[in-house]
Motif scaffolding. Structure first.
Motif, short mmCIF file in Angstrom:
data_model
loop_
_atom_site.label_atom_id
_atom_site.label_comp_id
_atom_site.label_asym_id
_atom_site.label_seq_id
_atom_site.Cartn_x
_atom_site.Cartn_y
_atom_site.Cartn_z
N PHE A 103 0.06 -4.75 -5.27
CA PHE A 103 -0.88 -4.52 -4.16
C PHE A 103 -1.97 -5.58 -4.16
O PHE A 103 -2.25 -6.21 -3.12
CB PHE A 103 -1.48 -3.12 -4.29
N LEU B 4 0.83 -1.20 0.00
CA LEU B 4 0.00 0.00 0.00
C LEU B 4 0.87 1.26 0.00
O LEU B 4 0.58 2.22 -0.71
CB LEU B 4 -0.92 0.00 1.22
N HIS C 155 -7.97 2.06 -2.41
CA HIS C 155 -7.01 1.02 -2.04
C HIS C 155 -6.74 1.02 -0.53
O HIS C 155 -6.63 -0.04 0.09
CB HIS C 155 -5.70 1.23 -2.80
N ARG C 156 -6.65 2.23 0.04
CA ARG C 156 -6.38 2.32 1.48
C ARG C 156 -7.51 1.70 2.30
O ARG C 156 -7.25 0.96 3.27
CB ARG C 156 -6.17 3.78 1.88
N ALA D 29 -7.34 -2.10 2.16
CA ALA D 29 -6.23 -2.60 2.98
C ALA D 29 -6.55 -2.48 4.47
O ALA D 29 -6.28 -3.42 5.24
CB ALA D 29 -4.95 -1.84 2.65
N SER E 74 0.76 4.03 -2.95
CA SER E 74 0.32 5.41 -2.66
C SER E 74 1.44 6.43 -2.90
O SER E 74 1.16 7.63 -3.00
CB SER E 74 -0.18 5.51 -1.23
#
Length: 236
Positions: free
Chosen positions: A139, A111, A184-185, A188, A115
């Motif tokens: 990822f 991640l 994505h965050r 995760a 990012s």
């Protein structure tokens, strides 16, 4: 001197990469002689590479007519996305159940890399950077890896790669702005919190949103475009 096996593998890897990046248009005829010159290998290596890619669905073998790039279609994308959602969901559930501290550390690292990787190689042309494409692949791969099921991971990789063809093909035409870092965050964070229900729901939303963006980028019109009309390659 390279062995025939290594030459075939090299031709396969290079051609597969260019097919995924849509440097050949969907439906385009793949000429053996042209590919031999392009990759500096013999015809036997190219034919073996094409046969392998045909078995993986990236190339279509036509009896007595040679090979063509596999087509793209709206219905295929919808089906692919739905199946991928199911497989990614199973992988993610398994990873959340079985993944230990090593898996958690790898998710955090993947991640962080994603990012902090520049998204655009050319923002005006909507062309993602190769570095971002790789970070994005890692990822999703790392998130699933904790499930510890070779078959599920094999299926996931195959579906991911076929999905990438659509992303590369449609990227330059998309005008939708997304907060990919946030998407994505959140996936995760839910996975690391062992919240399977939320993580899978967020993953499904993420994948379906990508499909919607591709469909909204006039894929249906470009399905009818001349085979010589090649889109600019993108990734992400």
């Amino acid at each position: 001197m390279e062995s025939p096996t290594s030459l075939t593998q090299g031709a396969y890897v290079e051609l597969r990469s260019e097919l995924l990046a849509c440097r050949f248009a969907p439906g385009e005829k793949l000429k053996i002689d042209d590919l031999c010159r392009r990759f500096a290998v013999g015809s036997s290596a190219v034919r073996e590479a094409l046969s392998r890619l045909a078995s993986e669905g990236f190339v279509v073998s036509e009896p007595q007519r040679g090979f063509r790039v596999a087509p793209l279609s709206i219905e295929a994308l919808r089906d692919l996305t739905n199946v991928r959602c199911n497989i990614e969901g199973l992988c993610l559930q398994g990873a959340i159940e079985k993944g230990g501290i090593e898996w958690q550390s790898q998710v955090v690292a993947a991640l962080h890399r994603l990012s902090h990787t520049p998204v655009w190689a050319d923002k005006a042309a909507r062309r993602y950077s190769n570095e971002y494409a790789k970070a994005h692949e890692i990822f999703h791969e790392v998130l699933a890896a904790g499930c510890d099921s070779p078959w599920l991971l094999h299926l996931r990789e195959m579906l991911f790669n076929h999905s990438e063809r659509y992303r590369w093909f449609s990227g330059p035409f998309s005008k939708v702005e997304r907060d990919l870092d946030r998407e994505h965050r959140e996936i995760a964070e839910a996975a690391l919190a062992r919240d399977s229900k939320r993580a899978v729901a967020l993953m499904n939303e993420h994948l379906q949103k990508t499909a919607s963006v591709i469909l909204d980028s006039s894929l249906s019109e470009r399905e009818q475009a001349p085979k010589s009309a090649k889109p600019r390659a993108v990734s992400g």
